[in-house]
Motif scaffolding. Structure first.
Motif, PDB file in Angstrom:
ATOM      1  N   LYS A  20     -31.489 -31.769  60.059  1.00 35.16           N
ATOM      2  CA  LYS A  20     -30.438 -32.500  60.778  1.00 35.16           C
ATOM      3  C   LYS A  20     -29.101 -31.751  60.607  1.00 35.16           C
ATOM      4  N   MET A  21     -28.860 -31.304  59.394  1.00 37.91           N
ATOM      5  CA  MET A  21     -27.621 -30.568  59.127  1.00 37.91           C
ATOM      6  C   MET A  21     -27.598 -29.235  59.880  1.00 37.91           C
ATOM      7  N   VAL A  22     -28.753 -28.559  59.929  1.00 36.54           N
ATOM      8  CA  VAL A  22     -28.824 -27.287  60.648  1.00 36.54           C
ATOM      9  C   VAL A  22     -28.455 -27.498  62.117  1.00 36.54           C
ATOM     10  N   LYS A  23     -28.983 -28.563  62.710  1.00 32.56           N
ATOM     11  CA  LYS A  23     -28.680 -28.848  64.117  1.00 32.56           C
ATOM     12  C   LYS A  23     -27.194 -29.173  64.300  1.00 32.56           C
ATOM     13  N   GLU A  24     -26.654 -29.901  63.336  1.00 39.20           N
ATOM     14  CA  GLU A  24     -25.230 -30.243  63.362  1.00 39.20           C
ATOM     15  C   GLU A  24     -24.387 -28.959  63.279  1.00 39.20           C
ATOM     16  N   PHE A  25     -24.821 -28.074  62.401  1.00 41.41           N
ATOM     17  CA  PHE A  25     -24.149 -26.782  62.256  1.00 41.41           C
ATOM     18  C   PHE A  25     -24.166 -26.041  63.592  1.00 41.41           C
ATOM     19  N   GLU A  26     -25.340 -25.990  64.189  1.00 39.55           N
ATOM     20  CA  GLU A  26     -25.495 -25.278  65.463  1.00 39.55           C
ATOM     21  C   GLU A  26     -24.539 -25.849  66.517  1.00 39.55           C
ATOM     22  N   ASP A  27     -24.543 -27.177  66.646  1.00 38.05           N
ATOM     23  CA  ASP A  27     -23.670 -27.829  67.630  1.00 38.05           C
ATOM     24  C   ASP A  27     -22.202 -27.499  67.368  1.00 38.05           C
ATOM     25  N   THR A  28     -21.790 -27.719  66.118  1.00 33.62           N
ATOM     26  CA  THR A  28     -20.384 -27.535  65.755  1.00 33.62           C
ATOM     27  C   THR A  28     -19.928 -26.100  66.015  1.00 33.62           C
ATOM     28  N   VAL A  29     -20.740 -25.156  65.558  1.00 34.93           N
ATOM     29  CA  VAL A  29     -20.305 -23.765  65.602  1.00 34.93           C
ATOM     30  C   VAL A  29     -20.441 -23.186  67.017  1.00 34.93           C
ATOM     31  N   LYS A  30     -21.351 -23.741  67.802  1.00 35.52           N
ATOM     32  CA  LYS A  30     -21.427 -23.312  69.207  1.00 35.52           C
ATOM     33  C   LYS A  30     -20.207 -23.820  69.977  1.00 35.52           C
ATOM     34  N   VAL A  31     -19.838 -25.069  69.711  1.00 38.70           N
ATOM     35  CA  VAL A  31     -18.672 -25.648  70.388  1.00 38.70           C
ATOM     36  C   VAL A  31     -17.400 -24.877  70.020  1.00 38.70           C
ATOM     37  N   SER A  32     -17.285 -24.500  68.765  1.00 37.76           N
ATOM     38  CA  SER A  32     -16.069 -23.790  68.327  1.00 37.76           C
ATOM     39  C   SER A  32     -16.016 -22.356  68.868  1.00 37.76           C
ATOM     40  N   GLY A  33     -17.144 -21.879  69.360  1.00 42.06           N
ATOM     41  CA  GLY A  33     -17.164 -20.514  69.908  1.00 42.06           C
ATOM     42  C   GLY A  33     -17.500 -19.457  68.868  1.00 42.06           C
ATOM     43  N   TYR A  34     -17.608 -19.895  67.604  1.00 35.31           N
ATOM     44  CA  TYR A  34     -17.823 -18.914  66.549  1.00 35.31           C
ATOM     45  C   TYR A  34     -19.255 -18.385  66.519  1.00 35.31           C
ATOM     46  N   TRP A  35     -20.170 -19.197  67.003  1.00 36.36           N
ATOM     47  CA  TRP A  35     -21.584 -18.803  67.056  1.00 36.36           C
ATOM     48  C   TRP A  35     -21.741 -17.470  67.780  1.00 36.36           C
ATOM     49  N   LYS A  36     -21.251 -17.425  68.995  1.00 39.80           N
ATOM     50  CA  LYS A  36     -21.392 -16.217  69.810  1.00 39.80           C
ATOM     51  C   LYS A  36     -20.576 -15.065  69.221  1.00 39.80           C
ATOM     52  N   LYS A  37     -19.373 -15.425  68.771  1.00 40.45           N
ATOM     53  CA  LYS A  37     -18.477 -14.422  68.199  1.00 40.45           C
ATOM     54  C   LYS A  37     -19.141 -13.742  67.001  1.00 40.45           C
ATOM     55  N   ARG A  38     -19.739 -14.559  66.132  1.00 43.52           N
ATOM     56  CA  ARG A  38     -20.377 -13.999  64.948  1.00 43.52           C
ATOM     57  C   ARG A  38     -21.522 -13.073  65.336  1.00 43.52           C
TER      58      ARG A  38
END
Lengths: 355, 355
Positions: free
Chosen positions: B283-301
């Motif tokens: 559940k936390m992993v999915k939350e992480f994914e959502d949060t960090v994708k929304v912030s734009g950092y997912w793609k940036k990283r």
């Protein structure tokens, strides 16, 4: 502490990055015989403890002229047998922690005890900001006027590797000139702490009361680079809070790894304004020296640091030779874009680059 | 969970480092036309989700033969458009934290939810010990038999850079084969965590109750690489202590910097034996994914990781080309000794080396 402030005195103490060179007539370096003579004269001057000659020597090593560089290395080589006899202390801190004030108070106390103190700086931002560390000559006025102290601003511009090299070499020159305490100041930006940690025996981190939040802007893992955490500005109404902060850091240390084998990271409070805790910092530094020398890690670390320095200079040199072609830099950019667009694998890009 | 243990089944699931290659007749790679055909066949096989073809593809990329390498890169290039659609999770832990048990329980749960899970490993010690991670085929037996899981041992031997490259490429192949959760396991040794952190979206650190002391053997700064600290083996009489440890880590986090922009590092307890806390991790992993994708950092990283990979491969290549001469390696050793004995400055040694 009672001497009046005077900008001429400040100028004597604080060495600007290139002022020393002017005093050496350039033409003397044209003929090898003269250059050798000069090197011997400068070496003798440095050994005599002359701040003027020390400044000249540093400027020679920092010069970008090939001939100066060669002479600088020859000079450094002559002085190598006289280096290594100092304690090298790195000092960093969160913004506003009062690094300059601490260094001034600490340095004044040390010269009072008979030590000779050199203050160097690594400031990777200096090429951009015009130098936020030691660049402002009104800082550390007291210490700058102190005949037993030598303050050298951060080498301006250049790569971080270049700044690193220059600071390491300056440190060696200061040792040959008889400075037995070297303080290397750095700001908490980018890789500068790691570089400084890699050239000092002991590393101090200055923090403020209400620990924690302020560390957010610092390099990750900074607490595990430090041999001691000094809760600074522990004065006035902050004094009580500082005690609490010190014990918080002590608890933290349980979770973290010490920076130095055989030494348990300390936490203590100090005030440069009230001059409290400062003698305790020095007492701890001496304790550190004793402990780590007995354990054998002192010498081991210095040897490892020199090895690492040599290895990283090889990498630096390989990089600068490889990237010293406009076409190749362009190719790297093009390939990088293709890789980022999934048009090419990294391995394919490497193959194309080295074809 | 009810299926009987059977070593043949284990062999099907766990891919030995070079078993896949045997199935491909070597001579086929001799002729370019056949090789191309093979590549297309393998690419199609990988895309179809066949574990056999995935194993073949990985073995091709890991091969030391120049022709295989070239074909492997061509294959990877064909599959590049189908990569990137997974969540990449790094998992490390203190010795005894139960990484394998956690991965097995976590992986079983995920396949039960319909995910396809690939487990890779980076183990820099494997060339010495014969592989302490995933090398033992009796580990993760359950998951190894699971048709929705793919387990690949650490590439054997080679430089850390080489292992890094192979693991990154294997990860891409797994994504092309439809695995949507990639777990990269690593031991807490040397630079392996930094490498894994550099190739995953999220990084989990497994610890035990009674936090702190056990971290001593880990890489410095490990807490600031982790997006979540999982207090494992939180079962039986440990359950209560685990709660305390979780809150201790939560307090710690106040002093440390989060590993990921826009995400506050979490701390939670889990037991693989009692299967508690494991759904909460996901559940936390999915939350992480959502949060960090929304912030734009997912793609940036991810973009930064690819850039860093490319840059580090350039450095690796420069190093291996430079040091690929016995004489030069000898010279470096000689110069290093001279530098350590203060007979030469580092700069002079560099000059001599590159003359």
């Amino acid at each position: 502490m009672s001497r009046k402030k005077n900008s001429r005195h400040v100028m004597e103490g604080v060495q600007a990055a290139h002022d020393g060179m002017k005093a050496l007539p350039r033409k003397k370096f044209k003929k090898p015989a003269d250059a050798t003579m000069d090197i011997q004269a400068i070496a003798a001057g440095v050994r005599s403890g002359s701040r003027l000659y020390l400044g000249k020597a540093i400027t020679l090593l920092e010069s970008s002229s090939a001939e100066h560089k060669k002479n600088g290395q020859e000079l450094l080589n002559q002085l190598l047998p006289f280096t290594g006899n100092s304690i090298r202390i790195g000092i960093t801190g969160v913004p506003g922690a009062g690094k300059s004030t601490f260094i001034e108070t600490f340095g004044e106390m040390l010269t009072g005890l008979g030590h000779r103190v050199a203050v160097l700086a690594i400031d990777p931002s200096s090429s951009l900001t015009g130098g936020s560390i030691l660049g402002d000559k009104t800082r550390m006025e007291q210490l700058a006027r102190n005949p037993k102290a030598f303050i050298r601003p951060s080498p301006t511009a250049g790569t971080l590797g270049g700044v690193h090299k220059k600071t390491r070499e300056t440190m060696l020159l200061c040792e040959a000139a008889g400075y037995d305490v070297i303080l290397v100041e750095t700001v908490g930006v980018g890789q500068s702490e790691t570089l400084v940690r890699g050239m000092v025996d002991m590393f101090l981190l200055l923090v403020l009361t209400g620990a924690g939040d302020e560390l957010q802007g610092m390099k990750k893992g900074i607490l595990e680079l430090a041999d001691a955490i000094i809760v600074h500005k522990a004065d006035g109404e902050n004094a009580q809070l500082a005690k609490k902060t010190v014990s918080e850091y002590k608890q933290m240390m349980h979770f973290l790894q010490p920076a130095t084998d055989s030494w348990k990271t300390r936490s203590l409070a100090a005030s440069s304004v009230e001059e409290t805790g400062i003698p305790e910092v020095w007492k701890m530094v001496k304790e550190f020296e004793d402990t780590v020398k007995v354990s054998g890690y002192w010498k081991k670390r210095r040897q490892e640091q020199t090895k690492d320095w040599f290895r990283s200079m090889i990498t630096d040199e390989l990089h600068s030779r490889f990237f010293d072609h406009a076409e190749r830099r362009q190719l790297v950019k093009t390939l990088e874009t293709q890789v980022l667009n999934d048009e090419l694998t990294v391995a394919q890009a490497i193959m194309q680059l080295f074809e």
